[in-house]
Design a protein around this motif. Structure first.
Motif, PDB file in Angstrom:
ATOM      1  N   ASP A   1       9.718  34.710  -8.680  1.00 10.94           N
ATOM      2  CA  ASP A   1       9.876  36.110  -8.292  1.00 10.94           C
ATOM      3  C   ASP A   1       8.717  36.947  -8.844  1.00 10.94           C
ATOM      4  OD1 ASP A   1      11.304  38.298  -7.154  1.00 10.94           O
ATOM      5  OD2 ASP A   1      12.168  38.759  -9.115  1.00 10.94           O
TER       6      ASP A   1
ATOM      7  N   ILE B   1       5.842  39.038  -6.720  1.00 16.94           N
ATOM      8  CA  ILE B   1       5.589  40.466  -6.945  1.00 16.94           C
ATOM      9  C   ILE B   1       4.125  40.692  -7.291  1.00 16.94           C
ATOM     10  CG2 ILE B   1       6.107  42.410  -8.486  1.00 16.94           C
ATOM     11  CD1 ILE B   1       9.023  41.316  -8.550  1.00 16.94           C
TER      12      ILE B   1
ATOM     13  N   ILE C   1      11.425  37.842  -2.026  1.00 18.70           N
ATOM     14  CA  ILE C   1      11.923  38.309  -3.326  1.00 18.70           C
ATOM     15  C   ILE C   1      13.429  38.528  -3.254  1.00 18.70           C
ATOM     16  CG2 ILE C   1      11.875  40.259  -4.944  1.00 18.70           C
ATOM     17  CD1 ILE C   1       8.823  40.486  -4.200  1.00 18.70           C
TER      18      ILE C   1
END
Length: 171
Positions: free
Chosen positions: A65, A69, A116
């Protein structure tokens, strides 16, 4: 009057350079996030043998994750600068520079958000006892909203890039 118009246009065009502050700020935020990632990685590595399979998967998903990002931030910085401020002088280092327009960037951002969201939903499903049925339902609905939005953005982008759309209308 023409001189005033030219001056106003130069000021408006020069104002795009104010975006550089935002891109530098995002770069600094990325550096801070990288430090946070390294801390999470260190904690994971130092406790990996004390964790069960589910905890290990959750930690790895958290790291994935974070990488998504970070990639999203890099995409926004580079593409935003390239599209709205100035072209990079040395594009040899990054072959995809100049190939991501605003529409493609929206699709990539939406796809990354869906990825995500998928990771977060998987983390929730691995921890089902900690959530109520109502919470799980809303998390799933929110995720589906992201998926539908991404699909619609892709469809709109594809329609807008169809051959013949670039032609000027006959008057």
């Amino acid at each position: 009057m023409k001189q005033l118009e030219i001056f106003v246009e130069k000021v408006i065009l020069a104002s795009r350079w104010l975006l550089v502050v935002f891109y530098i700020g995002l770069g600094l935020a990325l550096a801070i996030y990288a430090a946070s990632f390294m801390f999470k990685l260190w904690e994971f590595a130092s406790h990996v043998f004390e964790m069960d399979d589910t905890e290990t998967i959750l930690k790895v998903l958290g790291l994935i994750d974070a990488a998504l990002i970070a990639s999203l931030v890099v995409m926004v910085i580079i593409s935003g600068y390239e599209n709205f401020v100035s072209r990079f002088d040395n594009e040899d280092d990054v072959h995809w520079l100049g190939q991501i327009d605003a529409g493609s960037l929206k699709i990539k951002v939406a796809s990354t958000i869906v990825a995500i969201s998928s990771i977060h939903l998987l983390q929730i499903f691995l921890n089902v006892p900690q959530y109520t049925d109502n919470q799980i339902m809303w998390f799933t609905i929110i995720h589906l909203a992201f998926v539908v939005s991404a699909v619609f953005l892709a469809i709109i982008d594809r329609i807008s890039k169809k051959p013949g759309k670039d032609k000027e209308p006959d008057l």
